[in-house]
Design an enzyme around this catalytic site. Structure first.
Site, PDB file in Angstrom:
ATOM      1  CB  ALA A   1       2.984  -5.735  -6.107  1.00  0.00           C
TER       2      ALA A   1
ATOM      3  CG  HIS B   1      -0.114   2.285  -4.368  1.00  0.00           C
ATOM      4  ND1 HIS B   1      -0.017   3.348  -5.239  1.00  0.00           N
ATOM      5  CD2 HIS B   1       1.139   2.019  -3.964  1.00  0.00           C
ATOM      6  CE1 HIS B   1       1.243   3.706  -5.346  1.00  0.00           C
ATOM      7  NE2 HIS B   1       1.971   2.920  -4.581  1.00  0.00           N
TER       8      HIS B   1
END
Length: 168
Positions: A34, A48
């Site tokens: 990401a 996460h």
């Protein structure tokens, strides 16, 4: 070995992948693809991070994942959608070039010793994109997903937190 896990947003893909990785290794690797685009996405990334314990090693890479020191490890690669976004933007939204680079990366990862759990989103099951770039990306995602699923030894589709085994 590649294990491919796909599904919709919040289908339980990452949680299942991390559980699987911990069953296979006491010191797994989490590969984050990401780029944090905004505050909301930053919060998703933080969530996460909080789910992973100290046994996890972390690598962050937006491209060229095959160059990471993954050989001999169990790694969760999260996720194809963000990885493809990086390639798509780098290659000026050229589907063919982005897909070719992605396939080369997958082939290189498949040649490594280790277990690689690759997570992806099923975008084509959602709303039809309104924009041309959205449609191009959805097509790219679909072709990339098909490629990984074909190369993978195992393929799992997540629905409502439940794994459906597609290929074993």
């Amino acid at each position: 070995m590649i294990i491919y896990i796909s599904g919709g947003v919040r289908s339980g893909k990452s949680r299942y992948a991390m559980k699987l990785a911990l069953e296979k290794s006491s010191d797994p690797v989490y590969v984050a693809t990401a780029k944090i685009w905004d505050e909301d996405f930053g919060k998703r990334v933080a969530r996460h991070q909080q789910e992973r314990g100290p046994e996890w090693s972390l690598f962050e890479s937006e491209q060229a994942l095959h160059l990471l020191p993954l050989a001999g490890r169990t790694a969760v690669i999260d996720c194809v959608t963000l990885w493809l976004t990086n390639l798509f933007m780098t290659h000026d939204q050229d589907i063919d070039r982005s897909l070719a680079v992605f396939k080369t990366e997958i082939d290189a990862i498949a040649k490594l010793q280790g277990t690689f759990i690759i997570i992806s989103n099923e975008l084509g099951m959602g709303i039809h994109p309104e924009t041309e770039v959205g449609r191009k990306f959805t097509d790219l995602q679909g072709w990339a997903n098909q490629y990984v699923a074909n190369v993978a030894e195992e393929a799992i589709f997540m629905v409502s937190g439940l794994p459906l085994i597609l290929k074993k």
